[in-house]
Design a protein around this motif. Structure first.
Motif, PDB file in Angstrom:
ATOM      1  N   UNK A   1       0.659  -1.233  -0.108  1.00  0.00           N
ATOM      2  CA  UNK A   1      -0.233   0.031  -0.221  1.00  0.00           C
ATOM      3  C   UNK A   1       0.817   1.386   0.091  1.00  0.00           C
ATOM      4  N   UNK A   2       0.263   2.507  -0.249  1.00  0.00           N
ATOM      5  CA  UNK A   2       0.931   3.706  -0.115  1.00  0.00           C
ATOM      6  C   UNK A   2      -0.558   4.357   1.052  1.00  0.00           C
ATOM      7  N   UNK A   3       0.531   5.590   1.856  1.00  0.00           N
ATOM      8  CA  UNK A   3      -0.219   6.041   2.187  1.00  0.00           C
ATOM      9  C   UNK A   3      -0.120   7.131   2.364  1.00  0.00           C
ATOM     10  N   UNK A   4      -0.951   8.811   2.111  1.00  0.00           N
ATOM     11  CA  UNK A   4      -0.723   9.746   1.792  1.00  0.00           C
ATOM     12  C   UNK A   4      -1.483  10.226   2.755  1.00  0.00           C
ATOM     13  N   UNK A   5      -1.298  10.538   4.252  1.00  0.00           N
ATOM     14  CA  UNK A   5      -1.317  11.427   5.346  1.00  0.00           C
ATOM     15  C   UNK A   5      -1.328  12.779   5.376  1.00  0.00           C
ATOM     16  N   UNK A   6      -3.029  13.294   6.296  1.00  0.00           N
ATOM     17  CA  UNK A   6      -3.056  14.940   5.815  1.00  0.00           C
ATOM     18  C   UNK A   6      -2.010  15.174   7.648  1.00  0.00           C
ATOM     19  N   UNK A   7      -2.275  16.920   7.392  1.00  0.00           N
ATOM     20  CA  UNK A   7      -1.147  16.857   8.635  1.00  0.00           C
ATOM     21  C   UNK A   7      -1.737  15.905  10.182  1.00  0.00           C
ATOM     22  N   UNK A   8      -3.758  15.977  10.600  1.00  0.00           N
ATOM     23  CA  UNK A   8      -4.123  15.443  11.736  1.00  0.00           C
ATOM     24  C   UNK A   8      -4.185  14.281  11.410  1.00  0.00           C
ATOM     25  N   UNK A   9      -3.774  13.827  12.675  1.00  0.00           N
ATOM     26  CA  UNK A   9      -4.136  12.167  13.222  1.00  0.00           C
ATOM     27  C   UNK A   9      -4.494  12.239  14.346  1.00  0.00           C
ATOM     28  N   UNK A  10      -5.794  11.485  14.562  1.00  0.00           N
ATOM     29  CA  UNK A  10      -6.147  10.620  13.574  1.00  0.00           C
ATOM     30  C   UNK A  10      -7.153  11.047  12.869  1.00  0.00           C
ATOM     31  N   UNK A  11      -7.113  10.524  11.592  1.00  0.00           N
ATOM     32  CA  UNK A  11      -8.383  11.164  10.758  1.00  0.00           C
ATOM     33  C   UNK A  11      -9.294  10.318   9.817  1.00  0.00           C
TER      34      UNK A  11
ATOM     35  N   UNK B   1      -5.818   7.011  11.451  1.00  0.00           N
ATOM     36  CA  UNK B   1      -6.977   6.452  10.754  1.00  0.00           C
ATOM     37  C   UNK B   1      -7.570   6.431  11.684  1.00  0.00           C
ATOM     38  N   UNK B   2      -9.044   6.974  11.984  1.00  0.00           N
ATOM     39  CA  UNK B   2      -9.903   7.063  12.912  1.00  0.00           C
ATOM     40  C   UNK B   2     -11.417   5.689  12.872  1.00  0.00           C
ATOM     41  N   UNK B   3     -11.005   5.055  13.868  1.00  0.00           N
ATOM     42  CA  UNK B   3     -11.836   3.216  13.062  1.00  0.00           C
ATOM     43  C   UNK B   3     -12.807   3.803  12.865  1.00  0.00           C
ATOM     44  N   UNK B   4     -13.655   4.856  12.736  1.00  0.00           N
ATOM     45  CA  UNK B   4     -15.432   5.048  12.201  1.00  0.00           C
ATOM     46  C   UNK B   4     -15.361   5.901  11.261  1.00  0.00           C
TER      47      UNK B   4
END
Length: 617
Positions: free
Chosen positions: A368-378, A454-457
């Protein structure tokens, strides 16, 4: 500050069919590129030795064709700056000389022409001709016009026809149903008679479990071919008699890929050496191979992805390159010193701080390739590529950046069945479509949660074509995803097998199983038949001229969602086929998708109109 849908429409999309041409004044580079603001046409562009660029096709002309519906190589340059090409509107072959209007070379009729090739020293162009989307032969079309000559009829599918040095033999790659070209193909050679018609042929490589994807004549008795008897697409030297054979690149790296558009080139001769693209879906390089020693000199520079469109002439290798921070650009590389020159027009890019910094990861054996935003979890969106025999490369994709610039994370999953990691990884999907792809996407989603990203919901899934299938299959066969967005998706596999185009009409034999023997398996995996289990709402988008996946697939699925009280929305687009090409469509689809995620995740999206979901109240 965020990226707009218009930014995406005007910057995304890439050139294809690059060709380097040696002239007395230096090397030229030709390519075709998308023009979303011109109705989505593809225009052939020529870059002269002095650095200037000019459109070879006048406005309104569109270098595309319907060969196997996905299209094959649609043009070739000719000496003196002329061009032969296929025009989308009528699927005929045309010739255009500098400063003149295109003139037709083929008559009107129920034919598609593609995978064009200009045999050296002949006043004709060769093309695969397809009748009514099924029967295919190789024809030679005189550049002065007139009745095409049938060069050969051999396989149900054929591509990559080449004339040997000296003109005595023709080679080509062919295959039959139910094989797909990444399953098994045959590399064939036949002698040409005085009229230029092929006689009996010999199979010199390939077979049911070996996929030859490109072959070129090195000399009158030898071909170089990309094929995978080792489980990896390597470059092989093969004698014309099929007896002599040598693997020139015995590496666990891919020097080829799945053929969806006949005409792809992963290598090109550069004098005594070979310019080739190779690697994995995580890093595909451009290199210069010395066949005598096996040494590969890297020419890739900062690019992490080179497409299957490499050409070499006049001291340069040319292709299409991209990185996580640069879009797909036509790039010429000096074979002498490795210097890079971008020859296509610059594309407007958003500020660097708006672009995500992707990372390559493997979660429970899934790439996989992950492209995260600045905030976490998101909130996260799992992107599923099409194919399914394909992959998403590591490169700038403004569709992804459009969402990450608004605080959504994106994870692109190269699930089992994807290309770029060898045949064994591709074969994980055999008879397991709708199972392995769904499980792999769920594994990555859960892994992101465990890593605190990531936010599970608040995890959604989205994809187009086969990726659309995985999207709706994941909604009904797992409980991981809060909702999904499916672009031109397959929802009813048995129905699709019966109604789709010839090229993919037996694809499901390998992905699910042959019919009618495995009918129960189709029923068990069908998203349409299990719409009542959907774990969340679904947004579906579909072109009304799609001949690969009929819009009825989407209409029947949302009807089932509605019947079971599930939320849904369906947007259809006039004038679009299998994929979006017009600027207005790209903008409308992206903004609808963003509005959907805003509603799903409880995120404000003030710059796009709210989306109305039907179904549950």
């Amino acid at each position: 500050m965020s990226i707009s849908a218009t930014d995406v429409a005007r910057t995304d999309g890439g050139a294809q069919w690059v060709e380097a041409v040696e002239t007395p004044d230096g090397a030229e580079v030709w390519w075709d590129e998308p023009r979303p603001r011109e109705g989505g046409r593809r225009c052939v562009v020529r870059r002269l030795p002095d650095g200037s660029r000019r459109d070879v096709l006048p406005p309104g002309w569109n270098a595309r064709n319907r060969l196997i519906e996905y299209g094959g190589r649609s043009w070739r340059p000719l000496p003196g700056g002329a061009l032969v090409f296929t025009h989308w509107a009528d699927q005929r072959l045309y010739l255009v000389n500098p400063g003149t209007d295109p003139v037709p070379l083929t008559p009107e009729g129920p034919w598609h022409y593609g995978d064009l090739y200009a045999p050296p020293g002949r006043e004709e162009v060769w093309a695969v001709r397809e009748t009514h989307g099924a029967a295919r032969d190789l024809v030679a079309v005189p550049l002065t016009g007139g009745e095409p000559r049938v060069v050969l009829k051999a396989h149900h599918f054929l591509m990559n026809a080449r004339l040997s040095p000296g003109g005595r033999h023709v080679s080509w790659i062919g295959w039959e149903h139910p094989q797909m070209p990444w399953d098994g193909t045959e590399l064939c050679v036949a002698e040409l008679d005085a009229e230029g018609v092929a006689g009996p042929y010999r199979v010199i490589a390939g077979g049911a479990d070996e996929s030859v994807v490109q072959a070129e004549w090195r000399d009158p008795d030898t071909l170089y071919a990309v094929t995978d008897p080792t489980g990896w697409w390597n470059l092989h030297e093969i004698g014309r008699d099929g007896v002599r054979r040598r693997n020139l690149t015995p590496l666990e790296l891919e020097f080829g890929n799945a053929v969806w558009k006949p005409g792809a080139t992963w290598f090109a001769f550069a004098g005594e050496r070979v310019a080739a693209v190779y690697g994995t879906a995580d890093d595909r390089r451009l290199g210069l191979l010395d066949p005598a020693t096996g040494e590969i000199r890297d020419l890739g520079g900062a690019a992490t992805h080179w497409t299957a469109s490499v050409s070499a002439a006049g001291g340069i290798a040319a292709g299409v390159a991209a990185s996580p921070y640069t879009p797909m650009e036509v790039t010429a590389v000096s074979l002498a010193d490795g210097a890079h020159t971008v020859v296509s027009a610059p594309k407007p890019l958003p500020p660097r701080e708006l672009l995500p910094a992707p990372r390559v990861t493997v979660i429970e054996g899934v790439h996989a390739h992950v492209y995260p935003p600045r905030e976490r979890p998101a909130p996260y969106v799992v992107f599923v590529h099409g194919g399914p025999t394909g992959a998403h490369p590591l490169m700038l994709d403004l569709e992804i950046a459009y969402f990450t610039s608004r605080g959504l994370g994106v994870a692109v999953v190269n699930y089992g069945g994807s290309t770029g990691y060898g045949r064994a990884y591709r074969e994980r999907l055999r008879h397991q479509w709708g199972v392995v792809d769904v499980h792999d996407c769920a594994k990555v989603a859960r892994g992101l949660v465990e890593q605190g990203l990531a936010d599970a919901g608040r995890i959604a899934i989205r994809g187009g074509s086969a990726g659309g299938w995985t999207t709706v299959a994941a909604l009904v066969h797992s409980d991981v995803f809060a909702g999904g967005v499916a672009h031109y998706a397959i929802t009813d596999p048995a129905g699709w097998a019966a109604e789709t185009h010839d090229f993919e009409s037996r694809y499901l034999d390998g992905l699910i199983g042959p019919l009618p023997e495995t009918e129960q398996r189709y029923r068990e995996r069908s998203p349409l038949l299990h719409a009542d289990r959907a774990s969340g709402p679904c947004l579906m988008l579909h072109g009304l001229e799609d001949r690969i996946v009929d819009v009825g697939q989407a209409e029947r699925f949302v009807a089932e969602l509605d019947k079971h009280g599930k939320e849904w929305a369906l947007l259809t687009f006039e004038g679009e086929q299998h994929g979006w090409r017009r600027e207005e469509t790209i903008v409308a689809a992206l903004e609808a998708e963003l509005a959907f995620y805003g509603r799903l995740f409880g995120v404000e999206t003030p710059d796009v109109a709210a989306i109305e979901l039907r179904g549950a109240k």
